[in-house]
Design an enzyme around this catalytic site. Sequence first.
Site, PDB file in Angstrom:
ATOM      1  N   SER A  96       0.834  -1.194   0.000  1.00  0.00           N
ATOM      2  CA  SER A  96       0.000   0.000   0.000  1.00  0.00           C
ATOM      3  C   SER A  96       0.876   1.254   0.000  1.00  0.00           C
ATOM      4  CB  SER A  96      -0.948  -0.043   1.206  1.00  0.00           C
ATOM      5  OG  SER A  96      -1.988   0.889   1.080  1.00  0.00           O
ATOM      6  N   ASP A 152      -7.968  -4.870  -6.834  1.00  0.00           N
ATOM      7  CA  ASP A 152      -7.429  -3.971  -5.807  1.00  0.00           C
ATOM      8  C   ASP A 152      -7.572  -2.518  -6.257  1.00  0.00           C
ATOM      9  OD1 ASP A 152      -5.943  -2.511  -3.992  1.00  0.00           O
ATOM     10  OD2 ASP A 152      -4.141  -3.742  -4.155  1.00  0.00           O
ATOM     11  N   ASP A 214      -9.548  -6.954  -1.967  1.00  0.00           N
ATOM     12  CA  ASP A 214      -8.429  -7.405  -2.792  1.00  0.00           C
ATOM     13  C   ASP A 214      -7.148  -6.649  -2.446  1.00  0.00           C
ATOM     14  OD1 ASP A 214     -10.011  -9.228  -4.055  1.00  0.00           O
ATOM     15  OD2 ASP A 214     -10.281  -8.063  -5.899  1.00  0.00           O
ATOM     16  N   HIS A 215      -7.295  -5.481  -1.852  1.00  0.00           N
ATOM     17  CA  HIS A 215      -6.117  -4.724  -1.429  1.00  0.00           C
ATOM     18  C   HIS A 215      -5.518  -5.305  -0.152  1.00  0.00           C
ATOM     19  CE1 HIS A 215      -3.378  -1.416  -0.932  1.00  0.00           C
ATOM     20  NE2 HIS A 215      -3.899  -1.074   0.230  1.00  0.00           N
TER      21      HIS A 215
END
Length: 267
Positions: A96, A152, A214-215
């Site tokens: 991230s 994501d 999905d992230h």
Amino acid sequence: MYFDLQLTVYICVQCVKCTLLPPTVLIIQFLSIQNWIEDLLWKQLDLDYPGMPEAMVHRGFYSAYHNTTLRDGVVSGIQRTRKAYGDIPIMITGHSMGGAMASFCALDLVVNYGLDGVNLMTFGQPRIGNAAFASYFKTYLPQAIRVTHAHDIVPHLPPYFSFFPQKTYHHFPREVWTHNIGLGTLVYPVEKICDDSGEDPTCCRSVSGSSVRDHIYYLGVSMHAEDWSSCRIVMDYSKLQYQMDLNGNLVLSKQPGLSNARGFSAQ
């Protein structure tokens, strides 16, 4: 720009296939807990990257690494580890926003410190610069890998506009897009190695970036860490100037009070 950010950096030495032999790789991992996705929707390129004509980057990500104590701590950890174990390879990684900062860290180590053996692999990172910056990045870190996952949302931010390729944010290569294919019970994972443009339209750009789940999950692993890592930094503890957690990990934070609040102790 708004950041509700808690960032932790681990500098670890690891022996890949052993427990008693000297370590074979130095791992630098950027972890973050943040609430910043909405701010990326329309954040403009607003900072010229030093020494790279026409290269522009996201000021917040750049400053979060370059303008805090993180940079000095990372460089110090690398110098001490390599002094103890020689020029072992360096693996920079992050998820991230941690992936964005890991990217700036890897580039910094190569361009400004002239280090060799620097490798980069990020997971679900956002775009951090324009096409000119991505081109420079590819030159200095040709083996860099950005892993993306299915739908994501974060790799789609800040937005990429194909009709303004030189004026918009642009990922650096090379992307590896992980996703599932099949129907019903016949579903299996695929890892697609994308082209070297950084914006392969057949990879994560081929789907909508709309999933927070999905992230959070990559390669079957939750990126929400429930506890702290157990690998240790090699250094003289009597000279440590930063925080250390109970497992002996060096912790560098933008929020100094975070360490004590989570049971860390200053050495």
